[in-house]
Design an enzyme around this catalytic site. Structure first.
Site, PDB file in Angstrom:
ATOM      1  N   HIS A 127       7.725  20.472  57.603  1.00 18.42           N
ATOM      2  CA  HIS A 127       6.592  19.681  58.096  1.00 18.42           C
ATOM      3  C   HIS A 127       5.325  20.216  57.414  1.00 18.42           C
ATOM      4  O   HIS A 127       5.248  21.406  57.097  1.00 18.42           O
ATOM      5  CB  HIS A 127       6.517  19.895  59.613  1.00 18.42           C
ATOM      6  N   CYS A 162       4.910  13.433  58.258  1.00 18.40           N
ATOM      7  CA  CYS A 162       4.283  14.713  57.866  1.00 18.40           C
ATOM      8  C   CYS A 162       5.241  15.551  57.019  1.00 18.40           C
ATOM      9  O   CYS A 162       5.269  16.783  57.146  1.00 18.40           O
ATOM     10  CB  CYS A 162       3.806  15.518  59.080  1.00 18.40           C
ATOM     11  N   GLN A 219      11.329  21.553  66.542  1.00 18.76           N
ATOM     12  CA  GLN A 219      12.385  20.570  66.838  1.00 18.76           C
ATOM     13  C   GLN A 219      13.659  21.257  67.344  1.00 18.76           C
ATOM     14  O   GLN A 219      14.694  20.607  67.482  1.00 18.76           O
ATOM     15  CB  GLN A 219      12.714  19.737  65.584  1.00 18.76           C
ATOM     16  N   ASP A 263      10.065  27.783  62.228  1.00 16.49           N
ATOM     17  CA  ASP A 263       9.394  26.659  62.879  1.00 16.49           C
ATOM     18  C   ASP A 263      10.437  26.005  63.795  1.00 16.49           C
ATOM     19  O   ASP A 263      11.309  25.267  63.332  1.00 16.49           O
ATOM     20  CB  ASP A 263       8.889  25.682  61.812  1.00 16.49           C
ATOM     21  N   LYS A 303       6.551  18.666  72.832  1.00 19.69           N
ATOM     22  CA  LYS A 303       7.863  18.176  72.394  1.00 19.69           C
ATOM     23  C   LYS A 303       8.960  18.577  73.381  1.00 19.69           C
ATOM     24  O   LYS A 303      10.123  18.268  73.185  1.00 19.69           O
ATOM     25  CB  LYS A 303       8.184  18.707  70.993  1.00 19.69           C
TER      26      LYS A 303
HETATM   27  C1  LIG Z   1       9.258  20.607  62.502  1.00 16.17           C
HETATM   28  C2  LIG Z   1       7.841  20.440  62.961  1.00 16.17           C
HETATM   29  N1  LIG Z   1       6.969  21.432  62.732  1.00 16.17           N
HETATM   30  C3  LIG Z   1       5.693  21.367  63.137  1.00 16.17           C
HETATM   31  C4  LIG Z   1       5.217  20.259  63.804  1.00 16.17           C
HETATM   32  C5  LIG Z   1       3.778  20.240  64.223  1.00 16.17           C
HETATM   33  O1  LIG Z   1       3.682  20.306  65.597  1.00 16.17           O
HETATM   34  P1  LIG Z   1       2.258  20.131  66.314  1.00 16.17           P
HETATM   35  O2  LIG Z   1       1.669  18.866  65.781  1.00 16.17           O
HETATM   36  O3  LIG Z   1       2.608  20.064  67.764  1.00 16.17           O
HETATM   37  O4  LIG Z   1       1.437  21.325  65.988  1.00 16.17           O
HETATM   38  C6  LIG Z   1       6.086  19.211  64.064  1.00 16.17           C
HETATM   39  C7  LIG Z   1       5.596  17.994  64.756  1.00 16.17           C
HETATM   40  O5  LIG Z   1       6.021  16.891  64.521  1.00 16.17           O
HETATM   41  C8  LIG Z   1       7.428  19.295  63.641  1.00 16.17           C
HETATM   42  O6  LIG Z   1       8.301  18.323  63.860  1.00 16.17           O
END
Ligand SMILES: Cc1ncc(COP(=O)(O)O)c(C=O)c1O
Length: 410
Positions: free
Chosen positions: A126, A368, A206, A203, A229
């Site tokens: 992401h 993203c 998910q 990270d 999430k």
């Molecule tokens: C794998 C992953 N990392 C990071 C993020 C970013 O999360 P946030 O927007 O809650 O900071 C997301 C959000 O879609 C994501 O799916």
């Protein structure tokens, strides 16, 4: 008290899912990868704090401040147990995954990266696990390197091993791809990284909401995720870090609460976790997050994972019936509850607009993850992503509607 995972029953706990009230149509919410919905228990917990116990935390000796502080610290304990963190003070509340990664990139990264050093990511990250590293690397003269994925949507371990070396100082990677749905072999990756002595950031945005996470079993250095999430509120997320690492790192943001002492000459940083929680924290959001985790625990994460896999498996079977439709990512055994796809000759945007008119909420765009889409030769894709309140009936209704819309658009 435990709750059985009967999605048709559980969804009654989520007022927003009853969209007949708002749009005269039944909402099918398949955009859980972007954000989940909140059960009444979370709304009530937050409402209760605002109604009865709200004050700033750790700043007053009055009764209200003690109540709010106790609830805020209780939430830290709930998170600690969720991810099996060894120490309570390693759980840092942030505004979300994005801020947590920015914290590590700026605090750890600026103190430990220099010219010639490399940060190894995967191509399926992401943007929030790419851009902060690019920003810091550009400033300190380090390089950001990407490990590839195979044609069937798995991490290319040969490419990963080829790019991992003594120059690698940090390996930051997603546990589950938010586009491909691929579940990465986190433990195996971390064991490989240990052979070159680099640090790891997982990270888990998910992952944490969808299956059990054990930071000690993973043996990671940093693990991050977002509250919204996992049925919690937006505006809160978590950085877990190994205590010795966090203790050695300089503060990221400066302000109230994060200091021991301030003089006109300078300041001394406070202890963990306060050192990384400058300013008034997301108090009510932390209380809401704890209520969300307790709700998820009642159902159990293994049951949620199994349910989502069933839904994803069924959708993949149904999508295979549609001519010219390509599912992105691996077979069901390596996949969580995320199914992204494109259809030959049909714009993903047009598809999702027509589906939305029938009440189906899916995500469309690059999610993203532009570098991954560039690698796949795509500008955008459609994504259906599930959570505990989605039903098989919804999956079938979606597949039927999609087949009709594709026919119409051709
Ligand atoms: C794998 C992953 N990392 C990071 C993020 C970013 O999360 P946030 O927007 O809650 O900071 C997301 C959000 O879609 C994501 O799916």
């Amino acid at each position: 008290m435990s709750k059985k995972l009967d999605a048709a029953v559980l969804r009654q706990d989520f007022p927003i899912l009853d969209q007949q009230i708002h749009r005269q149509k039944q909402l099918v919410y398949f955009d859980n990868g972007a954000s989940t919905q909140r059960p009444q228990a979370v709304i009530d917990a937050m409402n209760d704090c605002y109604t009865r116990t709200y004050a700033n935390v750790h700043r007053g000796i009055h009764w209200l401040s003690e109540q709010a502080s106790d609830q805020y610290e209780n939430a830290r304990g709930v998170v600690q147990r969720l991810i099996n963190a060894p120490h309570n003070n390693e759980v840092i509340f942030t505004a979300g995954t994005t801020l947590a990664i920015n914290l590590v990139a700026n605090s750890w990264g600026r103190a430990n990266l220099g010219p010639g050093d490399e940060v190894l990511l995967t191509i399926c990250e992401h943007h929030s696990n790419i851009v902060p590293w690019q920003q810091v690397a550009a400033d300190v003269g380090a390089k950001v390197v990407f490990a590839d994925v195979t044609d069937d949507g798995l991490l290319d371990l040969n490419d990963f091993k080829a790019k991992l070396g003594p120059q690698t100082k940090m390996v930051a990677f997603t546990a589950v791809s938010n586009v491909l749905g691929t579940i990465l072999p986190v433990k195996e990756i971390i064991a490989l990284v240990a052979t070159v002595g680099a640090k790891t950031l997982v990270d888990a945005a998910q992952h944490v909401p969808h299956e059990p996470t054990d930071v000690q079993d993973w043996n990671a250095d940093f693990v991050v995720f977002s509250g919204h999430k996992i049925l919690g509120p937006s505006g809160i997320g978590v950085l877990w870090g190994r205590q010795t690492m966090l203790e050695a790192m300089p503060p990221f943001l400066g302000g109230g609460s994060m200091i021991n002492q301030v003089t006109t000459e300078g300041f001394t940083p406070g202890e963990l976790p306060a050192k990384f929680e400058a300013g008034t924290p997301p108090i009510v959001e932390a209380i809401g997050l704890a209520a969300a985790i307790e709700y998820v625990n009642q159902i159990s994460l293994p049951a949620i994972a199994a349910h989502e896999k069933q839904l994803a498996g069924r959708l993949m079977e149904r999508l295979a019936e549609i001519d010219g439709l390509k599912i992105l990512g691996p077979s069901i055994e390596h996949r969580s509850g995320i199914v992204s796809f494109v259809v030959d000759g049909v714009s993903p945007q047009d598809l999702s607009i027509l589906l939305d008119q029938q009440g189906f909420a899916i995500r469309v765009g690059h999610h993203c993850a532009m570098p991954l889409h560039q690698k796949l030769g795509l500008k955008s894709s459609c994504r259906a992503s599930f959570y505990l309140y989605n039903t098989m009936k919804e999956v079938d209704a979606f597949a039927d509607a999609l087949a009709k819309v594709v026919k119409r658009l051709r």
